[in-house]
Design a protein around this motif. Structure first.
Motif, short mmCIF file in Angstrom:
data_model
loop_
_atom_site.label_atom_id
_atom_site.label_comp_id
_atom_site.label_asym_id
_atom_site.label_seq_id
_atom_site.Cartn_x
_atom_site.Cartn_y
_atom_site.Cartn_z
N TYR A 192 0.81 -1.23 0.00
CA TYR A 192 0.00 0.00 0.00
C TYR A 192 0.83 1.27 0.00
O TYR A 192 0.41 2.30 -0.52
CB TYR A 192 -0.97 -0.01 1.20
CG TYR A 192 -0.33 0.26 2.54
CD1 TYR A 192 0.38 -0.74 3.20
CD2 TYR A 192 -0.41 1.50 3.16
CE1 TYR A 192 0.97 -0.51 4.42
CE2 TYR A 192 0.18 1.74 4.39
CZ TYR A 192 0.87 0.73 5.01
OH TYR A 192 1.47 0.97 6.22
N THR A 193 2.05 1.20 0.56
CA THR A 193 2.87 2.41 0.63
C THR A 193 3.40 2.83 -0.74
O THR A 193 3.91 3.93 -0.90
CB THR A 193 4.05 2.22 1.61
OG1 THR A 193 4.65 0.95 1.34
CG2 THR A 193 3.58 2.26 3.04
N ILE A 226 -1.20 -4.94 2.83
CA ILE A 226 -0.43 -4.43 3.97
C ILE A 226 0.58 -5.51 4.36
O ILE A 226 0.17 -6.61 4.74
CB ILE A 226 -1.34 -4.11 5.18
CG1 ILE A 226 -2.40 -3.08 4.79
CG2 ILE A 226 -0.51 -3.60 6.35
CD1 ILE A 226 -3.39 -2.77 5.91
N PRO A 227 1.87 -5.23 4.27
CA PRO A 227 2.83 -6.29 4.58
C PRO A 227 2.77 -6.73 6.05
O PRO A 227 2.48 -5.93 6.94
CB PRO A 227 4.19 -5.65 4.27
CG PRO A 227 3.95 -4.19 4.10
CD PRO A 227 2.51 -3.97 3.85
N ILE A 228 3.04 -8.01 6.26
CA ILE A 228 3.11 -8.57 7.61
C ILE A 228 4.60 -8.79 7.90
O ILE A 228 5.28 -9.50 7.17
CB ILE A 228 2.36 -9.92 7.68
CG1 ILE A 228 0.89 -9.74 7.28
CG2 ILE A 228 2.50 -10.55 9.06
CD1 ILE A 228 0.03 -9.01 8.26
N ILE A 243 -5.45 1.61 8.77
CA ILE A 243 -4.12 1.86 8.19
C ILE A 243 -4.26 2.36 6.75
O ILE A 243 -3.62 3.33 6.35
CB ILE A 243 -3.27 0.57 8.25
CG1 ILE A 243 -2.97 0.20 9.71
CG2 ILE A 243 -1.97 0.72 7.45
CD1 ILE A 243 -2.38 -1.19 9.91
N TYR A 246 -6.09 5.97 6.42
CA TYR A 246 -5.21 7.07 6.83
C TYR A 246 -4.02 7.23 5.90
O TYR A 246 -3.47 8.32 5.76
CB TYR A 246 -4.78 6.94 8.30
CG TYR A 246 -5.73 7.68 9.22
CD1 TYR A 246 -6.91 7.09 9.66
CD2 TYR A 246 -5.49 9.00 9.58
CE1 TYR A 246 -7.80 7.79 10.47
CE2 TYR A 246 -6.37 9.71 10.39
CZ TYR A 246 -7.53 9.10 10.83
OH TYR A 246 -8.42 9.81 11.62
#
Lengths: 251, 251
Positions: A192-193, A226-228, A243, A246
């Motif tokens: 996502y980043t 979203i990485p774990i 997450i 935002y």
């Protein structure tokens, strides 16, 4: 001042049935409990039909409720009517608002696909409100937003935010016609980043176990992940929603 | 194979008491329910004392449980012992691990100050695991991590992550001696996006109603705030934790 003393009273019996989705759907009514939620409802456009007050309890003086029908009940009847252990002596019978018709042409939206846990759904609506979303679309298989646990978990955000029940395939189609970017969430998505914050978007989040419907994921502009970093298998869906919302909105 | 048929059996009675914090503290034991959680426990360093199996149910063949004591019980006894409605026919009696002694000199930590809702605490431990934290410190007034609802909400992360109960003032002191940056969360803090991701840090999050203890907030290097863009008054603490941890860690 009449005080209802029996849980067998017709009004009380009818209101108690509002704990079930079936009766809420049929009547178009729902219940809210406690001062904070009722205060939020009073500030909103919501139509409150009746205030049910436990005998001996006072409403806060600043409430402007002169026009509303008030029904007084005994402690025992209140206990029967309320779902929570501490309803603070007050319950409101409310009308479900008219169906929203969200434009989906501009703004920021959260699309919820078959999230079933009421606590999760409520937390997601609260988070969508906090993150300044324009509205929330509830797809098929999602918990009923007028369920008591959902309402309590929204902490009043249910009354602030336009909420629409809608087929999500259709909602995504409308977004695409309107050139509103749609992001899905998928284990096979991009981190996502890698996505920059967006002026307008719709984010789709999905069921606790199975995630977003694969058919929907094919319709999106891009799917996010979203990485774990540790050993957890996944994130809770409401936390993942927080997450992503935002990150996606412009801070 | 002996099958325990009575909920009055001494073992069953002793195990049922583990639903209370008092008995868990006294005995140093706790219960976990269901295949997924027990599988996570088997993969971890956790010491499982007994497996309690409902008659007629099979354990997954791949489980390596030859060495473990197995106790068989009737459906009715299982129903008495289990907290969930669908315990999947299996419960494990486990030893609480030895007290951790987190170094707090390097790595990434979540400090939890008096979070009381078991679902929130469990979700926060799960999120700390997902975000790759080195450990979690539980301050006074925080829910018991061996409470059944907490364990279920962690989805097994309780067994992956070092967890330490500790006075948070002391924990922050140790961080400061070790030059580990400490971030609090406060309505009076800086917007969290003003802070760059950190190689090492401790983040303090606090009670659902009152937030982080003001005394602790004075000890931190910096306090952070998540802006509210809509009408919600606040975010759920577990969701705020997710947003902050994923922002603070280097992605």
């Amino acid at each position: 001042m009449e005080i209802i003393e029996s849980a067998q009273n017709a009004k009380i019996k009818a209101w108690k049935k509002l704990h079930t989705k079936k009766e809420r759907d049929k009547s178009g009514l729902f219940l809210i409990e406690g001062k904070h939620l009722i205060e939020e409802a009073l500030k909103s456009q919501l139509n409150i039909k009746d205030l049910v007050i436990q005998e001996g309890r006072q409403m806060p003086e600043e409430w402007n409720v002169k026009e509303l029908t008030k029904v007084y009940v005994t402690d025992r009847v209140m206990k029967e009517l309320a779902e929570t252990e501490t309803p603070q002596g007050i319950v409101a019978v409310c009308e479900q608002p008219e169906k929203e018709n969200l434009p989906l042409d501009d703004g920021k939206y959260l699309f919820i696909d078959a999230v079933q846990d009421p606590g999760n759904l409520g937390a997601m609506i609260r988070t969508a409100d906090a993150a300044g979303m324009s509205g929330v679309v509830l797809g098929q298989g999602t918990a009923d937003p007028y369920n008591g646990k959902v309402i309590r978990s929204t902490q009043g955000s249910l009354f602030h935010l336009p909420i629409q029940k809608m087929n999500l395939e259709e909602a995504v189609e409308i977004c695409k016609e309107n050139k509103l970017p749609v992001f899905g969430t998928s284990l096979k998505g991009s981190t996502y980043t890698a996505i920059q914050p967006q002026k307008k978007f719709a984010l789709i989040v999905g069921n606790e176990g199975s995630g977003v419907n694969p058919g929907l994921l094919e319709q999106t502009d891009q799917n996010l992940y979203i990485p774990i970093f540790g050993e957890a298998e996944s994130l809770n869906v409401a936390i993942a929603t927080g997450i992503l919302l935002y990150h996606l909105r412009e801070n």
